[in-house]
Scaffold this motif. Structure first.
Motif, PDB file in Angstrom:
ATOM      1  N   ARG A 106       0.840  -1.206   0.000  1.00 36.28           N
ATOM      2  CA  ARG A 106       0.000   0.000   0.000  1.00 36.28           C
ATOM      3  C   ARG A 106       0.875   1.257   0.000  1.00 36.28           C
ATOM      4  O   ARG A 106       0.620   2.214  -0.749  1.00 36.28           O
ATOM      5  CB  ARG A 106      -0.898  -0.010   1.234  1.00 36.28           C
ATOM      6  CG  ARG A 106      -1.917   1.128   1.322  1.00 36.28           C
ATOM      7  CD  ARG A 106      -2.978   0.977   0.228  1.00 36.28           C
ATOM      8  NE  ARG A 106      -4.197   1.693   0.503  1.00 36.28           N
ATOM      9  CZ  ARG A 106      -5.373   1.113   0.760  1.00 36.28           C
ATOM     10  NH1 ARG A 106      -5.462  -0.206   0.837  1.00 36.28           N
ATOM     11  NH2 ARG A 106      -6.452   1.836   0.926  1.00 36.28           N
ATOM     12  N   LEU A 107       1.900   1.249   0.817  1.00 35.35           N
ATOM     13  CA  LEU A 107       2.784   2.406   0.883  1.00 35.35           C
ATOM     14  C   LEU A 107       3.509   2.633  -0.437  1.00 35.35           C
ATOM     15  O   LEU A 107       3.652   3.773  -0.906  1.00 35.35           O
ATOM     16  CB  LEU A 107       3.794   2.224   2.020  1.00 35.35           C
ATOM     17  CG  LEU A 107       3.203   2.310   3.435  1.00 35.35           C
ATOM     18  CD1 LEU A 107       4.186   1.761   4.463  1.00 35.35           C
ATOM     19  CD2 LEU A 107       2.812   3.740   3.781  1.00 35.35           C
ATOM     20  N   ARG A 108       3.973   1.558  -1.063  1.00 32.69           N
ATOM     21  CA  ARG A 108       4.687   1.700  -2.346  1.00 32.69           C
ATOM     22  C   ARG A 108       3.741   2.088  -3.479  1.00 32.69           C
ATOM     23  O   ARG A 108       4.153   2.745  -4.436  1.00 32.69           O
ATOM     24  CB  ARG A 108       5.421   0.403  -2.675  1.00 32.69           C
ATOM     25  CG  ARG A 108       6.629   0.173  -1.769  1.00 32.69           C
ATOM     26  CD  ARG A 108       7.432  -1.034  -2.199  1.00 32.69           C
ATOM     27  NE  ARG A 108       8.567  -1.269  -1.322  1.00 32.69           N
ATOM     28  CZ  ARG A 108       9.757  -0.681  -1.430  1.00 32.69           C
ATOM     29  NH1 ARG A 108       9.960   0.191  -2.424  1.00 32.69           N
ATOM     30  NH2 ARG A 108      10.741  -0.943  -0.591  1.00 32.69           N
ATOM     31  N   GLU A 109       2.486   1.701  -3.353  1.00 34.15           N
ATOM     32  CA  GLU A 109       1.502   2.091  -4.366  1.00 34.15           C
ATOM     33  C   GLU A 109       1.192   3.583  -4.296  1.00 34.15           C
ATOM     34  O   GLU A 109       1.030   4.248  -5.330  1.00 34.15           O
ATOM     35  CB  GLU A 109       0.213   1.286  -4.162  1.00 34.15           C
ATOM     36  CG  GLU A 109      -0.929   1.693  -5.087  1.00 34.15           C
ATOM     37  CD  GLU A 109      -2.262   1.081  -4.686  1.00 34.15           C
ATOM     38  OE1 GLU A 109      -3.286   1.502  -5.266  1.00 34.15           O
ATOM     39  OE2 GLU A 109      -2.291   0.214  -3.786  1.00 34.15           O
ATOM     40  N   LYS A 110       1.134   4.120  -3.077  1.00 35.91           N
ATOM     41  CA  LYS A 110       0.696   5.495  -2.882  1.00 35.91           C
ATOM     42  C   LYS A 110       1.838   6.516  -2.882  1.00 35.91           C
ATOM     43  O   LYS A 110       1.598   7.700  -3.095  1.00 35.91           O
ATOM     44  CB  LYS A 110      -0.081   5.609  -1.568  1.00 35.91           C
ATOM     45  CG  LYS A 110      -1.350   4.768  -1.532  1.00 35.91           C
ATOM     46  CD  LYS A 110      -2.357   5.226  -2.586  1.00 35.91           C
ATOM     47  CE  LYS A 110      -3.617   4.408  -2.549  1.00 35.91           C
ATOM     48  NZ  LYS A 110      -4.633   4.892  -3.528  1.00 35.91           N
ATOM     49  N   PHE A 111       3.060   6.042  -2.598  1.00 31.68           N
ATOM     50  CA  PHE A 111       4.208   6.942  -2.555  1.00 31.68           C
ATOM     51  C   PHE A 111       5.296   6.426  -3.491  1.00 31.68           C
ATOM     52  O   PHE A 111       5.364   5.233  -3.778  1.00 31.68           O
ATOM     53  CB  PHE A 111       4.763   7.045  -1.134  1.00 31.68           C
ATOM     54  CG  PHE A 111       3.852   7.713  -0.145  1.00 31.68           C
ATOM     55  CD1 PHE A 111       3.846   9.087  -0.010  1.00 31.68           C
ATOM     56  CD2 PHE A 111       2.994   6.952   0.644  1.00 31.68           C
ATOM     57  CE1 PHE A 111       3.008   9.709   0.901  1.00 31.68           C
ATOM     58  CE2 PHE A 111       2.151   7.560   1.564  1.00 31.68           C
ATOM     59  CZ  PHE A 111       2.154   8.939   1.686  1.00 31.68           C
ATOM     60  N   SER A 112       6.151   7.328  -3.933  1.00 29.30           N
ATOM     61  CA  SER A 112       7.260   6.969  -4.822  1.00 29.30           C
ATOM     62  C   SER A 112       8.528   6.778  -3.994  1.00 29.30           C
ATOM     63  O   SER A 112       9.072   7.742  -3.453  1.00 29.30           O
ATOM     64  CB  SER A 112       7.462   8.074  -5.870  1.00 29.30           C
ATOM     65  OG  SER A 112       8.565   7.769  -6.695  1.00 29.30           O
TER      66      SER A 112
END
Length: 449
Positions: free
Chosen positions: A124-130
């Motif tokens: 989820r974190l990698r999906e929403k942030f670069s």
């Protein structure tokens, strides 16, 4: 140890992982304020993420973290659903513009999460942030939680640093703090993460615990060193039962006094240094090849709510109940109560309940205190270069402090103000001399040694 000197400088003061410190945060900084600060972050800004998991399946009586014990997973699952909503909301305000340089999962016990939930959170974190390709991913691990599926999950989310609390290997001390964890258990976790390619291991130990002795801390230090961690944190136990009620389970009469605490710290430090580690700040050590040691040598060491760090990001974004963030504008803190935190973020809002908008005077004192905490010194020329004429008033304070020092703990040496070797054990007390807010309000702190 000079007992009179120790008693003089042992008065309770903050740990200075921020300035101003958290007790001075106020409700003038709201969710609306924080939303504006997030939107103002420029494209390409470097940022770090801190994700707080406020649950443990057992409560360690020494702990001063914001956490609660649960034997059921339902509250954790409910919390994770809310956390995902907060991640989405924050990312919608700034996520696509930021370059994430570091992620820290803390708690509580992040490893209480199931393997599936650990992987889902990482995704989820990698999906929403670069994330930068070389981003550091650090995780606090409770060895009592770990199994093969969790080790594999942490590897899959890209963990680069594992941080384990050792505290003390003496069984009597462990029982007194409700943290039973054998050396063999700890070694098995260190071996398992290294087998999976984790490049850095950090071990935490405490001095000043109930029933701790000088001989006992020597044994614990020797065992810890046999694991050859990359970093070691040697913290003084913060006894704050007025703030953390579970600490009332610890017998005050079993706690070592200030002199004994410093003797324990000195004995452990001597062994660690003799084993080839370099001192970093007042309570950390690292192998010479480690980036933390390199930062200490180069004068680029930083200090934040996770302690000493190499993180030089423009913003630290806190996610989860009670988490604290730091942006160029100031500090923000989320609602600590998990139920109210969940209500706020599930409604699509931010969970900010307080913070502190920094003035230029605050930034100046924050820089000075951070340099003292990291380098044991600061330069008057650099202070003037960074902050201009207002710096002269603070320099005058430093000159008065050095001139009035009869204990040889803080001196003026040419262009620099320096904490001496004699003064290093009392670093927090020396830094407190530059805290313009200390004494305002009703906050209480742990002793300074």
């Amino acid at each position: 140890m000079d007992r009179k000197l120790v008693e003089k400088y042992a008065a309770p003061v903050p740990r200075y992982t921020s300035y101003p410190t958290a007790p001075h945060f106020n409700a003038a900084v709201s969710s609306t304020t924080y939303g504006g600060w997030l939107r103002a972050l420029p494209k390409g800004a470097n940022a770090s993420l801190y994700v707080h998991i406020p649950y443990c399946d057992r409560l360690c009586w020494f702990c001063a973290c914001h956490t609660k014990q649960t034997r059921r997973y339902d509250p954790v699952a409910r919390y994770l659903a809310a956390l995902n909503c907060e991640i989405d909301t924050v990312a919608s305000l700034c996520g696509s513009r930021l370059n994430i340089r570091a992620l820290h999962l803390g708690g509580g016990s992040p490893t209480m999460l199931t393997a599936t939930d650990l992987m889902s959170l990482g995704a989820r974190l990698r999906e929403k942030f670069s994330f930068a390709g070389d981003a550091e991913i650090s995780v606090e691990i409770d060895p009592n939680d770990m199994d093969e599926t969790r080790f594999d999950a942490l590897a899959s989310i890209g963990m680069t640093r594992a941080s384990l609390g050792v505290q003390d290997f003496d069984e009597r001390v462990q029982k007194a703090i409700n943290r039973e964890q054998s050396f063999e258990q700890t070694k098995a976790v260190v071996d398992a993460v290294r087998t999976r390619g984790v490049s850095s291991v950090n071990l935490d130990m405490l001095y000043g615990l109930p029933h701790q002795t000088l001989a006992g801390i020597v044994v614990t230090t020797q065992k810890l060193l046999s694991l050859r961690p990359d970093r070691i944190a040697l913290f003084g136990y913060a006894h704050v039962p007025w703030m953390k009620k579970h600490q009332t389970m610890i017998d005050d009469a079993a706690l070592p006094d200030a002199v004994a605490r410093l003797e324990q710290a000195a004995a452990a430090a001597e062994l660690i240094l003799a084993a080839g580690y370099e001192a970093v700040g007042m309570d950390h050590f690292a192998l010479p090849s480690d980036s933390l040691a390199a930062a200490a040598r180069s004068g680029t060491l930083r200090r934040n709510f996770q302690g000493y760090t190499t993180d030089r990001a423009d913003a630290l974004i806190g996610l989860g109940a009670s988490s604290i963030g730091l942006l160029p504008h100031g500090y923000v803190q989320n609602m600590p109560a998990t139920g109210e935190y969940e209500r706020r973020v599930l409604a699509g809002g931010l969970a900010t309940v307080r913070g502190f908008a920094l003035s230029n005077a605050d930034r100046m004192r924050a820089w000075l205190i951070e340099r003292l905490m990291c380098d044991f010194a600061f330069s008057r020329c650099e202070l003037l270069s960074r902050f201009g004429e207002p710096a002269r008033a603070v320099i005058a304070e430093a000159e008065l402090l050095a001139a009035g020092d009869r204990d040889s703990v803080f001196v003026c040496a040419g262009n620099r103000f320096v904490v001496t070797e004699r003064g290093k054990p009392f670093l927090r007390s020396i830094a407190a001399a530059f805290d313009a807010y200390l004494g305002q309000g009703t906050a209480r702190h742990s002793i300074a040694v």
